[in-house]
Design an enzyme around this catalytic site. Structure first.
Site, short mmCIF file in Angstrom:
data_model
loop_
_atom_site.label_atom_id
_atom_site.label_comp_id
_atom_site.label_asym_id
_atom_site.label_seq_id
_atom_site.Cartn_x
_atom_site.Cartn_y
_atom_site.Cartn_z
N ASP A 341 84.45 7.51 -19.95
CA ASP A 341 85.52 7.54 -19.02
C ASP A 341 86.94 6.84 -19.54
O ASP A 341 86.19 6.06 -20.71
CB ASP A 341 86.41 7.37 -17.40
CG ASP A 341 86.99 9.04 -17.04
OD1 ASP A 341 88.02 9.03 -18.17
OD2 ASP A 341 86.61 9.18 -15.59
N GLU A 542 95.81 10.64 -11.17
CA GLU A 542 95.19 9.52 -10.78
C GLU A 542 96.49 8.69 -10.85
O GLU A 542 97.80 8.37 -10.99
CB GLU A 542 94.02 9.04 -12.75
CG GLU A 542 93.19 9.74 -12.13
CD GLU A 542 92.73 9.74 -13.99
OE1 GLU A 542 92.54 8.73 -13.85
OE2 GLU A 542 93.35 10.89 -14.73
#
Ligand code: BGC
Ligand code: BGC
Length: 854
Positions: A341, A542
């Site tokens: 990621d 996020e």
């Protein structure tokens, strides 16, 4: 007994104080309480031993293919070690050029949530295709004697091709969970794949197979359900939709894309629902709850799996060999490749964004190094040469990546724009057929929680008011990961072809001979027969979506007041709640006759009208179908009490019960502080101190204005911006004075620093004679990261309000220890400067962003 369960329970028992400082104390108390209950798993929680033999098996569905292996080894035999390392590195399109790809032989690029061709938010399909072509040509350029290896170009197409203007925006995954319809997932996957292909890309970072256990997590809406069984049911169907079904000619053909199951593992199991946090759970919970979606995804042939930012019992997943290699690639037989990621490798102890052999050795095959790819490439190359990364590991990783590229036909298919779908991108992106699937998904996902007196379905021949700030707001109904990373800063005009919920209602009501008024504030000219109030969460993704409890908009009851006001006028109200997750809604549910959880339905707002309204003939065309895939909370305290509405709950028009009034105490007391807000309306938010610091270093309280430092260096007066005295004006009579916001306890902002999160100041420059101004973050005595603003601000028209954003990473670069921030906001300027400031907060939506890379 009422299906919503007992009304007794915890409400009123708990008086957990959630003031800023209290938060730590309070959560410590809660943790202790649950620790006692779950003593067994807490003991296990310190354990990081993995027993692969206990894990479920999966079956990689692609038989060993001798011809493919032959092609892979023939190609690898021609590759230099540099070529190989290039395959392991993925860069973001905002930080890499086709020439870089040509030179470094990079294996992949991605478009991050805010990354568009040419940096243009509204880049069109032609621009996407041109960029994809340019990267493809660079990768295939053999002029330097290089081997030609086509690129994987990835994007987060997580609810449709949501990064592209005009794309069909499907409901977010938490909504799709409510449909309980795996076949629909397949259709959505297919449609999404076509739209991605039409713009020249070939890989999506989806599906998310998170099993969110604590919806305070801001990414909960990316998960289908808190129920592992449902996630497992959907995983294979979505993968097959995106990639095509293994064994058919459609598998990875030119209409399909490479999928990526994410985030392995337990992204939805972190403590307190903290994004990128630590899952403090036993191996058994890891395996039975959080891993549920992976075996079916692997059985369906998912070609990539993304490792999770999060940790398991303190150990970062990006360094967890037992899970990535022994379990995923071993026990579960996953033969695709593992992608990392966004700079997540940099969080592994001992690593930086530019250097992380540990991750590769643990089993990550391709590192996502958006802006750090160059350094990462150099270090990785050196480590391969030195043997710190064994050649066998590199060869395994490269072979896995190349197999995917061969299977996907990338070597044969030529320029991305030559894809037949790309040739007719205007017809494919946002096509009527895709929108019809999305609209069906909207209809199927709506969950009816209350319908007292049978207010719904509505007669479309009446006079209907559609009110609330979600009435005509496509951004709010779409949520995060929509055109921008956080979904912030968008207008309806940015969504060509989309329909708001209000517009959808208006269309059908008018067609039936009724009348409609749409007004966010509820203002109406004639008394409505009924009002539909559409309201809900602001978009987030996020970090920004993480909340400390399940309160909706703490301290701001304007939606509730609107519902109550309309009821006060004698207008019956249908509440339509837009949210990524269930929240504590007892008061709003009480206030309205009918309450619909509409989740984040996306671009096809008309699907809401399809269910809420009768046909003009008075028939019910579409009944409610959605059933909760996340339990609805009884209180705003996470995990306290039984759910108000359990998993699987959802009324239909056949239900005629009456929901009695719910208790209206949330279980939360104390002032609520939005996380990441430091200064609001000119004042420090609760829990922060505000001081003026003179050129001599002496501090003066800044809570009350006017104020001045004792050496006269800095003066502060109150000022009106949007309301009375909602800003402060600072005048520097000497240089070296500053205003400082201090947190009561040091804050860890390190993880936020990893994304595009900004510290945003809402300000107005009245004078800046010396072009000397800076913003800073303090990390203890003698520790401050300062970013110069003078040059940027000097060019500002005096007297104009502006939100100026500074990426958190700039403060890190300037020396702030982001793990230990004591002063989240400091501002200084040179003599003669006069600056008004109203607000300071973390966010992503700024008018101007400082570029500290320069
Ligand atoms: C997210 C991933 C996403 C990636 C690329 C990360 O921050 O966690 O889900 O795929 O960025 O945008
Ligand atoms: C990117 C996202 C990424 C995030 C990671 C953002 O800058 O646009 O794609 O997921 O950072 O935190």
């Amino acid at each position: 007994m009422a299906p919503w369960g007992s009304r007794d329970g915890f409400v009123g028992e708990s008086s957990v104080s959630l003031t800023r400082r209290g938060l730590r104390v309070a959560s410590a108390v809660l943790v202790t309480a649950s620790a006692t209950l779950l003593a067994g798993s807490v003991l296990a929680a310190t354990d990081t031993a993995i027993h692969p033999a206990l894990w479920p098996k999966a079956t990689w569905p692609l038989p060993m293919d001798a011809a493919l292996e032959q092609r892979v080894s023939a190609l690898m035999a021609r590759m230099t070690v540099e070529d190989k390392v290039g395959q392991l590195v993925q860069a973001d399109i905002l930080s890499v050029t086709p020439d870089d790809v040509r030179k470094y032989r990079l294996g992949s690029v991605l478009a991050g949530g805010n990354s568009k061709p040419g940096g243009q938010l509204l880049a069109n399909a032609e621009q996407w295709k041109a960029l994809a072509d340019a990267f493809h040509r660079a990768a295939m350029d053999t002029s330097g004697g290089h081997v030609a290896i086509p690129l994987l170009f990835g994007i987060d197409a997580v609810h449709g091709h949501n990064g592209a203007v005009g794309a069909t925006l499907f409901p977010q995954n938490s909504a799709l969970g409510a449909t309980h319809d795996p076949e629909l997932m397949r259709e959505i996957g297919e449609a999404t794949a076509e739209e991605v292909r039409a713009t020249g890309l070939n890989w999506t970072f989806a599906p998310a197979l998170a099993v969110p256990q604590d919806v305070r997590w801001g990414r909960s809406y990316e998960g289908y359900s808190q129920d592992p069984k449902l996630v497992a049911q959907y995983a294979g169907a979505t993968v097959e939709g995106l990639q095509g079904k293994v064994g058919t000619p459609q598998f990875l053909d030119r209409s399909h894309v490479v999928a990526s199951a994410k985030h392995f593992l337990a992204d939805g199991g972190t403590k307190d629902g903290k994004d990128q946090g630590d899952a403090q759970i036993s191996e058994e919970v890891l395996r039975t709850v959080h891993a549920a979606g992976y075996p079916p995804a692997i059985d369906a042939g998912v070609q990539s799996v993304m490792a999770s930012f999060s940790s398991w019992n303190g150990q970062k997943m990006h360094g967890n060999k037992a899970l990535l290699t022994d379990v995923l690639k071993g026990r579960m037989d996953f033969q695709g490749f593992v992608v990392g990621d966004w700079n997540a490798h940099g969080q592994v102890p001992g690593c930086t964004n530019e250097d992380c052999p540990v991750s590769i050795n643990a089993g990550v095959d391709m590192l996502m190094a958006p802006d750090s790819w160059r350094g990462l490439y150099e270090h990785t190359l050196a480590e391969v040469k030195s043997g710190a990364i064994p050649m066998s590991r590199v060869d395994d990783a490269v072979a896995r990546i190349l197999r995917v590229k061969f299977r996907a036909g990338l070597f044969e298919e030529g320029l991305p724009s030559s894809n037949p779908l790309a040739a007719r991108s205007a017809d494919v992106v946002g096509s009527p057929a895709h929108r019809a699937i999305a609209r069906r998904a909207v209809r199927e996902s709506l969950v009816l929680l209350k319908n007292n007196g049978g207010l719904l379905p509505l007669d479309p021949r009446k006079h209907i008011l559609v009110a609330g700030d979600g009435a005509d707001n496509i951004s709010r109904q779409s949520g995060g990961w929509t055109l921008t990373w956080q979904g912030a800063g968008l207008k309806n005009a940015n969504f060509p072809g989309a329909q708001s919920i209000g517009a959808g209602i208006a269309e059908q009501v008018k067609a039936a001979g009724g009348t409609v008024e749409i007004a966010a504030d509820g203002h109406h000219s004639g008394k409505p027969d009924v009002a539909v109030v559409v309201f809900g969460e602001d978009p987030y993704a996020e970090f920004q979506g993480d909340i400390p409890n399940l309160l909706y908009r703490p301290g701001d009851d304007h939606d509730l007041e609107l519902i109550r006001h309309l009821r006060g006028e004698g207008v019956p109200v249908v509440a339509v709640f837009l949210s990524g997750r269930p929240l504590w809604m007892n008061r709003e549910i009480n206030a309205a006759e009918a309450f619909v959880a509409a989740w984040l339905p996306g671009s096809e707002g008309g699907g809401v009208a399809d269910v809420l309204l009768r046909t003009r003939e008075g028939k019910v065309a579409h009944d409610f179908h959605g059933k909760l895939s996340f339990a609805w909370p009884r209180s705003a305290v996470h995990g306290q009490g039984s759910p108000l509405f359990p998993l699987g709950y959802g009324l239909t028009y056949a239900d005629h019960g009456t929901l009695p009034a719910l208790p209206e105490a949330s279980g939360i007391t104390g002032e609520q502080v939005p996380v990441g807000n430091y200064l609001e309306r000119g004042k420090p938010v609760h829990g922060y101190g505000f001081t003026l610091r003179g050129a001599d270093g002496a501090s003066t309280p800044g809570d009350v204005s006017p104020a001045a430092t004792s050496d006269g260096a800095l003066r502060m007066t109150a000022l009106d911006y949007k309301a009375q005295e909602d800003a402060r004006r600072f005048a520097w009579r000497k240089s070296d004075a500053q205003l400082v916001i201090t947190a009561r306890a040091p804050m860890d902002l390190d993880r936020e620093t990893n994304g595009d999160v900004l510290l945003i100041t809402t300000l107005r420059i009245d004078a800046l004679p010396g072009k000397d101004a800076w913003i800073g973050m303090g990390c203890g005595k003698g520790c401050q990261g300062r970013v110069e603003l003078g040059p940027q601000l000097a060019s500002q028209a005096a007297g104009q309000w502006l939100r100026i954003g500074v990426p958190l990473k700039c403060f890190r670069k300037a020396g702030a220890d982001m793990h230990h921030i004591e002063q989240p906001f400091a501002w200084g300027a040179g003599k003669g400067a006069e600056v008004a400031i109203s607000r300071a907060a973390l966010g992503t939506d700024a008018d101007q962003v400082v570029d500290c890379a320069k």
